[in-house]
Motif scaffolding. Structure first.
Motif, PDB file in Angstrom:
ATOM      1  N   ILE A  80       6.442  10.605  -0.357  1.00  0.00           N
ATOM      2  CA  ILE A  80       5.780   9.362   0.046  1.00  0.00           C
ATOM      3  C   ILE A  80       5.308   9.517   1.479  1.00  0.00           C
ATOM      4  O   ILE A  80       6.105   9.859   2.365  1.00  0.00           O
ATOM      5  CB  ILE A  80       6.722   8.140  -0.069  1.00  0.00           C
ATOM      6  N   PHE A  81       3.957   9.301   1.706  1.00  0.00           N
ATOM      7  CA  PHE A  81       3.397   9.422   3.069  1.00  0.00           C
ATOM      8  C   PHE A  81       3.289   8.076   3.752  1.00  0.00           C
ATOM      9  O   PHE A  81       3.264   7.968   4.953  1.00  0.00           O
ATOM     10  CB  PHE A  81       2.024  10.087   3.013  1.00  0.00           C
ATOM     11  N   ARG A  82       3.147   7.048   2.919  1.00  0.00           N
ATOM     12  CA  ARG A  82       2.946   5.732   3.523  1.00  0.00           C
ATOM     13  C   ARG A  82       3.474   4.673   2.574  1.00  0.00           C
ATOM     14  O   ARG A  82       3.258   4.741   1.362  1.00  0.00           O
ATOM     15  CB  ARG A  82       1.445   5.512   3.748  1.00  0.00           C
ATOM     16  N   PHE A  83       4.152   3.694   3.133  1.00  0.00           N
ATOM     17  CA  PHE A  83       4.561   2.540   2.359  1.00  0.00           C
ATOM     18  C   PHE A  83       4.456   1.330   3.284  1.00  0.00           C
ATOM     19  O   PHE A  83       5.123   1.247   4.292  1.00  0.00           O
ATOM     20  CB  PHE A  83       6.009   2.705   1.859  1.00  0.00           C
ATOM     21  N   GLU A  84       3.572   0.403   2.947  1.00  0.00           N
ATOM     22  CA  GLU A  84       3.316  -0.709   3.867  1.00  0.00           C
ATOM     23  C   GLU A  84       3.184  -2.007   3.092  1.00  0.00           C
ATOM     24  O   GLU A  84       2.553  -2.051   2.025  1.00  0.00           O
ATOM     25  CB  GLU A  84       2.016  -0.446   4.648  1.00  0.00           C
ATOM     26  N   VAL A  85       3.795  -3.060   3.628  1.00  0.00           N
ATOM     27  CA  VAL A  85       3.645  -4.381   3.018  1.00  0.00           C
ATOM     28  C   VAL A  85       2.617  -5.148   3.845  1.00  0.00           C
ATOM     29  O   VAL A  85       2.755  -5.273   5.060  1.00  0.00           O
ATOM     30  CB  VAL A  85       4.976  -5.143   2.998  1.00  0.00           C
ATOM     31  N   VAL A  86       1.530  -5.628   3.187  1.00  0.00           N
ATOM     32  CA  VAL A  86       0.416  -6.262   3.926  1.00  0.00           C
ATOM     33  C   VAL A  86       0.037  -7.590   3.283  1.00  0.00           C
ATOM     34  O   VAL A  86       0.534  -7.946   2.214  1.00  0.00           O
ATOM     35  CB  VAL A  86      -0.825  -5.339   3.943  1.00  0.00           C
ATOM     36  N   GLU A  87      -0.909  -8.286   3.958  1.00  0.00           N
ATOM     37  CA  GLU A  87      -1.478  -9.503   3.376  1.00  0.00           C
ATOM     38  C   GLU A  87      -2.472  -9.092   2.289  1.00  0.00           C
ATOM     39  O   GLU A  87      -3.089  -8.040   2.390  1.00  0.00           O
ATOM     40  CB  GLU A  87      -2.221 -10.298   4.455  1.00  0.00           C
ATOM     41  N   PRO A  88      -2.638  -9.931   1.279  1.00  0.00           N
ATOM     42  CA  PRO A  88      -3.563  -9.551   0.211  1.00  0.00           C
ATOM     43  C   PRO A  88      -5.022  -9.586   0.702  1.00  0.00           C
ATOM     44  O   PRO A  88      -5.340 -10.382   1.590  1.00  0.00           O
ATOM     45  CB  PRO A  88      -3.337 -10.629  -0.848  1.00  0.00           C
ATOM     46  N   PRO A  89      -5.887  -8.738   0.156  1.00  0.00           N
ATOM     47  CA  PRO A  89      -7.313  -8.839   0.502  1.00  0.00           C
ATOM     48  C   PRO A  89      -7.892 -10.135  -0.057  1.00  0.00           C
ATOM     49  O   PRO A  89      -7.331 -10.721  -0.992  1.00  0.00           O
ATOM     50  CB  PRO A  89      -7.931  -7.609  -0.157  1.00  0.00           C
ATOM     51  N   LEU A  90      -9.019 -10.553   0.502  1.00  0.00           N
ATOM     52  CA  LEU A  90      -9.635 -11.825   0.087  1.00  0.00           C
ATOM     53  C   LEU A  90      -9.908 -11.876  -1.404  1.00  0.00           C
ATOM     54  O   LEU A  90      -9.760 -12.907  -2.046  1.00  0.00           O
ATOM     55  CB  LEU A  90     -10.956 -12.049   0.842  1.00  0.00           C
ATOM     56  N   ASN A  91     -10.322 -10.732  -1.915  1.00  0.00           N
ATOM     57  CA  ASN A  91     -10.623 -10.672  -3.335  1.00  0.00           C
ATOM     58  C   ASN A  91      -9.425 -11.126  -4.161  1.00  0.00           C
ATOM     59  O   ASN A  91      -9.568 -11.893  -5.117  1.00  0.00           O
ATOM     60  CB  ASN A  91     -11.020  -9.235  -3.684  1.00  0.00           C
ATOM     61  N   LYS A 125       0.854  -1.181   0.000  1.00  0.00           N
ATOM     62  CA  LYS A 125       0.000   0.000   0.000  1.00  0.00           C
ATOM     63  C   LYS A 125       0.895   1.237   0.000  1.00  0.00           C
ATOM     64  O   LYS A 125       1.800   1.347   0.835  1.00  0.00           O
ATOM     65  CB  LYS A 125      -0.868   0.029   1.257  1.00  0.00           C
ATOM     66  N   ILE A 126       0.646   2.139  -0.935  1.00  0.00           N
ATOM     67  CA  ILE A 126       1.460   3.354  -1.002  1.00  0.00           C
ATOM     68  C   ILE A 126       0.549   4.573  -1.044  1.00  0.00           C
ATOM     69  O   ILE A 126      -0.457   4.570  -1.767  1.00  0.00           O
ATOM     70  CB  ILE A 126       2.346   3.387  -2.270  1.00  0.00           C
ATOM     71  N   GLU A 127       0.884   5.591  -0.230  1.00  0.00           N
ATOM     72  CA  GLU A 127       0.247   6.900  -0.369  1.00  0.00           C
ATOM     73  C   GLU A 127       1.328   7.890  -0.734  1.00  0.00           C
ATOM     74  O   GLU A 127       2.402   7.901  -0.126  1.00  0.00           O
ATOM     75  CB  GLU A 127      -0.443   7.311   0.936  1.00  0.00           C
ATOM     76  N   PHE A 128       1.044   8.715  -1.730  1.00  0.00           N
ATOM     77  CA  PHE A 128       2.115   9.558  -2.234  1.00  0.00           C
ATOM     78  C   PHE A 128       1.538  10.850  -2.801  1.00  0.00           C
ATOM     79  O   PHE A 128       0.320  11.004  -2.923  1.00  0.00           O
ATOM     80  CB  PHE A 128       2.892   8.813  -3.319  1.00  0.00           C
ATOM     81  N   ALA A 129       2.460  11.772  -3.186  1.00  0.00           N
ATOM     82  CA  ALA A 129       2.073  12.974  -3.915  1.00  0.00           C
ATOM     83  C   ALA A 129       2.945  13.063  -5.145  1.00  0.00           C
ATOM     84  O   ALA A 129       4.123  12.684  -5.109  1.00  0.00           O
ATOM     85  CB  ALA A 129       2.248  14.210  -3.027  1.00  0.00           C
TER      86      ALA A 129
END
Lengths: 315, 430
Positions: A279-290, A226-230
């Motif tokens: 970059i405001f956020r950079f996160e490695v996560v589990e995939p959503p169910l979809n 997940k990335i949040e950026f400008a």
């Protein structure tokens, strides 16, 4: 304990359900997941003893389902419907009595449930005087008023506004805490993810994946970023073109993407650093169910099915 | 209370309290009075009491005096030429003219009646009867028979049919008894139209309101169908009881009223007008007491059985279709078996103990009409009656079962119009 084992149901030229086995435990919510036409509703109908399987068995608490289990079961079908010209109170009494309640008990239960939904004043209104959302609440009350052990909700949130959806969700979680066995069918993966303890993914009449939500997600590992950026988003397009990632969701300045093959999170971060202003956020996560669902049934079939489904829903 | 009871109770209470029921119950007798009054009024207006002027050209010279016409005929003996008579007919002064040739009495010639044909069959029959009687009398006179012979020829000979039964003798009223068959057929037909259609609509509504899946998760389709048919049946009986109660009161008042208003002789008794063709003068009052005591009981049992069977067929039709308009293609299932025994009533009456009548009186769809006619016409062994009733009850259960099978599959496949082949498959696979 609900136990479905080796159940098969054939409709003329289609195999609607093919050797499906699943189990649901008291105090837990089992999510039955899959696009429309996957066999969810047929499976549910066999559990609800509306149809019977060609092969296999369905048992509840060790006994084959039948009229007896219908009395301890509440079913909210996807096809909603009530007697339109009947008053709400009489209707709930009637449905409660069909489930084996005495009239007075049915009346008492219906009143207390309507109160909980802040709908006591509907008692002597005819159903066709109510709005769609109100009818839906009445329908939900009819599902739970006989205090069933087994609850089956097929797309319970469809057509509800967010406030009522929240209310319904808290009621369902309450029922879970009371130790009810709950089956929750939906094609809306994010709802299932929020609510369910266990899931069972079904596609083309077969179970493709089942287990607890936690375990399934862990087994797929952390391969989503997940990335949040400008600034410029060009790096996403070039990564996608190079088939290094797949975009899961994307808004103006945020993106959720899945790492493909040997792509590492660092690779993505490097690419982003070269293009974006901040970059405001950079996160490695589990995939959503979809995403998990897509991985399991194969991307092409899943996309085709979902496209077909969306067309079906709109059309 | 059983599921069937709960379902039947809902059907009954919901419908009996509905505005539609109250209006229909209130308006029903008014409509029925109208339906009854229309034939009477028509009979009064269609009865033509105007004087018919008929010219008779009697070339034989011996027949004209012997002709006796009904009171409203005015006979004008004439020797005027045919052209004159014809122009008088064209001009409307004459209804027609009758030519009795010279050799009519000897048997060679034929009488001819010329008219513009506006008098109808009845008038023609009256003229032919008068001519036949007159010529016969003339021939007897010519043969020189004594006056006593003439009197004998004119006498009416009463013949009465008496039927031997186990209870003793009773008047054989076979022809009158056809009335029971037609009445039963009409009654069942009416109730199927009135209430069977409600059953059908109720089943369709169950599907269009999308409640069927919820109900199917609470009750067996068999119980649902049975409850619907019984509940709506009870509603129908309630309506009839109200009507009969009101009818007894009203008819007393109406009888007095009608008697005061109608002129004497307004009710035709010669059997030619009101359709009672076979019945002699006022036979029903004379014959009714001879019907066995149990007959009304069986009549009611067969009526209820027939009505329930046909309603459950309507339920099956409702199960098979998505909307009322689609039901048309299946309606013959109900109409044909109702019409067939009505057509057969005459055959059943002429040979009430024959093979055809016996078999038909055991076949459930026909038995309500045919058995009632047979029981009125002959002495049916008690075991045949009860066998017929048991078969009727069995057929009713079977029809409910079939409709519940169709229903069970029907609710699972929305939006498809089934063919007959598919329905057969539905029954097997449900």
């Amino acid at each position: 304990m609900l136990l479905v084992s080796g159940v098969t149901k054939q409709y003329r030229d289609t195999l609607a359900v093919d050797d499906v086995s699943l189990s649901a435990s008291p105090g837990r919510i089992l999510g039955l997941l899959g696009p429309n036409g996957a066999g969810k509703t047929t499976t549910i109908r066999m559990i609800a003893y509306i149809t019977t399987p060609d092969q296999g068995t369905v048992t509840f608490n060790g006994q084959n389902v039948g009229p007896w289990s219908q009395r301890v079961m509440g079913y909210l079908p996807e096809e909603r419907g009530l007697y339109r010209r009947m008053k709400v109170g009489e209707q709930l009494e009637y449905l409660g009595r069909l489930k084996g309640l005495a009239r007075a008990d049915a009346s008492r239960a219906a009143k207390s449930w309507l109160e909980r939904f802040d709908a006591s004043e509907w008692w002597s209104k005819r159903v066709d005087e109510l709005s769609k959302g109100m009818q839906q609440k009445v329908q939900f009350v009819s599902t739970v008023l006989h205090d069933p052990e087994l609850l089956i909700f097929d797309e319970p949130f469809s057509g509800l506004d967010p406030i009522n959806a929240d209310l319904l969700q808290s009621v369902i979680l309450d029922l879970k805490d009371q130790g009810k066995t709950i089956l929750f069918a939906s094609h809306r993966m994010e709802q299932v993810e929020q609510l369910c303890d266990d899931i069972c993914m079904i596609a083309s009449g077969r179970i493709v994946l089942d287990g607890s939500v936690r375990e399934i997600k862990q087994s797929f590992g952390r391969d989503t970023v997940k990335i949040e950026f400008a600034g410029s988003a060009d790096f996403i397009d070039s990564l996608e073109q190079a088939e290094r990632i797949r975009v899961v969701t994307r808004t103006h300045q945020a993106v959720e993407l899945r790492l493909l093959d040997s792509t590492t999170p660092r690779h993505v971060l490097d690419a982003a650093m070269q293009h974006v202003d901040e970059i405001f956020r950079f996160e490695v996560v589990e995939p959503p169910l979809n995403e998990i669902f897509i991985s399991v049934v194969g991307e092409s079939t899943a996309r085709a099915k979902q496209a077909a489904h969306h067309q079906g829903v709109r059309g | 209370m059983s599921q069937i009871g709960i379902i039947a109770q809902r059907e009954y209470l919901q419908r009996v309290r509905s505005r539609a029921f109250i209006i229909a119950t209130a308006l029903g007798p008014i409509l029925m009075l109208l339906v009854l009054a229309i034939p009477i009024v028509m009979a009064i207006f269609s009865r033509d009491d105007s004087t018919r002027v008929i010219a008779v050209v009697d070339q034989s010279g011996e027949v004209a005096e012997l002709l006796s016409f009904p009171d409203n005929f005015r006979i004008e003996q004439t020797t005027a030429p045919v052209d004159t008579l014809r122009s008088r007919v064209d001009g409307g002064q004459l209804e027609g003219y009758l030519i009795l040739p010279d050799d009519l009495v000897s048997g060679a010639g034929e009488a001819r009646y010329y008219s513009r044909g506006g008098g109808g069959i009845l008038l023609n029959e009256q003229i032919a009867d008068a001519v036949r009687a007159g010529v016969r009398e003339a021939r007897i006179l010519r043969a020189g028979a004594p006056a006593a012979v003439l009197e004998i020829m004119k006498e009416r000979v009463p013949v009465r049919m008496i039927q031997l039964t186990d209870e003793g003798e009773r008047a054989d009223s076979t022809q009158v008894l056809a009335v029971f068959g037609y009445f039963m057929g009409f009654l069942i037909y009416l109730c199927v139209i009135l209430y069977g259609a409600i059953v059908m609509r109720g089943v369709i509504e169950e599907k269009t309101s999308r409640i069927s899946e919820l109900i199917a998760s609470s009750a067996k389709p068999f119980d649902l169908m049975m409850g619907k048919v019984l509940g709506i049946g009870a509603m129908g009986l309630t309506q009839w009881l109200i009507w009969i109660g009101a009818g007894i009161g009203l008819s007393a008042a109406a009888a007095a009223l009608v008697a005061g208003v109608l002129p004497d002789g307004a009710f035709p008794t010669d059997g030619a007008v009101a359709g009672g063709g076979a019945a002699p003068v006022n036979p029903i009052a004379e014959l009714m007491p001879d019907i066995p005591l149990m007959f009304p009981v069986y009549f009611i049992l067969f009526f209820l059985g027939g009505y329930l069977l046909y309603s459950s067929l309507m339920a099956a039709i409702g199960s098979a279709v998505e909307q009322e308009a689609d039901a048309q293609q299946f309606m013959w299932i109900v109409i044909m078996p109702l019409i067939l025994p009505m057509v057969m009533i005459v055959n059943v009456m002429s040979a009430p103990d024959g093979l055809v009548a016996t078999v038909m009186s055991l076949i459930p769809l026909f038995s309500p009409i045919v058995m009632v006619v047979r029981m009125a016409a002959t002495n049916v062994p008690w075991w045949e009656v009860w066998l017929s009733l048991i078969l009727l009850a069995g057929a009713f259960l079977l029809a409910i079962w079939i409709s519940s099978r169709i229903y069970r599959v029907g609710i699972l496949s929305y939006g498809k119009k089934p063919t007959f082949k598919e329905l057969a498959r539905w029954m097997r696979q449900a």
